[in-house]
Write an enzyme that holds these catalytic residues in place. Sequence first.
Site: not given
Ligand code: THU
Length: 157
Positions: A64, A75, A115
């Site tokens: 993030e 992903e 993704c």
């Molecule tokens: N996130 C992912 O990395 N993959 C997903 O399939 C869903 C969401 C992450 C994005 C963000 O850093 C956090 O999860 C909350 O949405």
Amino acid sequence: MTDKEIRIKYREFSSIEEMNPEDRELAAEAIKAMSGAYAPYSHFHVGAAVRMSNGQIVRGANQENAAFPSGLCAERTAMFAAGARYPDKDMLGIAIAGGVMGRLAKAPVTPCGACRQVMAQYQAKSGKPMSVIMISADKILKFDKVDDILPLIFDSI
Ligand code: THU
């Protein structure tokens, strides 16, 4: 005019032990990959693991950023790392796991649209189906190809 229907088949497992050894290994790697998450804003840790055609597994985790769009999902982190590390190999499957404080979420982590589109690209690049495994504490879902989670994928109809 004709009404059409799109049907999606997938498998549901009640535990990782029910899956075949390869998928079990990939799922375990996705769960381990959660520890690589950098999620100071959502505190939701997501791990992903990509199986390559040479047998290697490449992990990724969500990263993030204070400028929100600059962050990246687990992903895509995993797929871009896999693409850069093994440019001549195929991505045969991806497993995804997520949760808070190292504990798996109750509902499977389902990949975002961006993704899915990136999965579609690597599947098209290889010309082989890329399976998608979504893990949660209660159940695991397996889709045999990206088309199943991205209906009407570009160039598919
Ligand atoms: N996130 C992912 O990395 N993959 C997903 O399939 C869903 C969401 C992450 C994005 C963000 O850093 C956090 O999860 C909350 O949405």
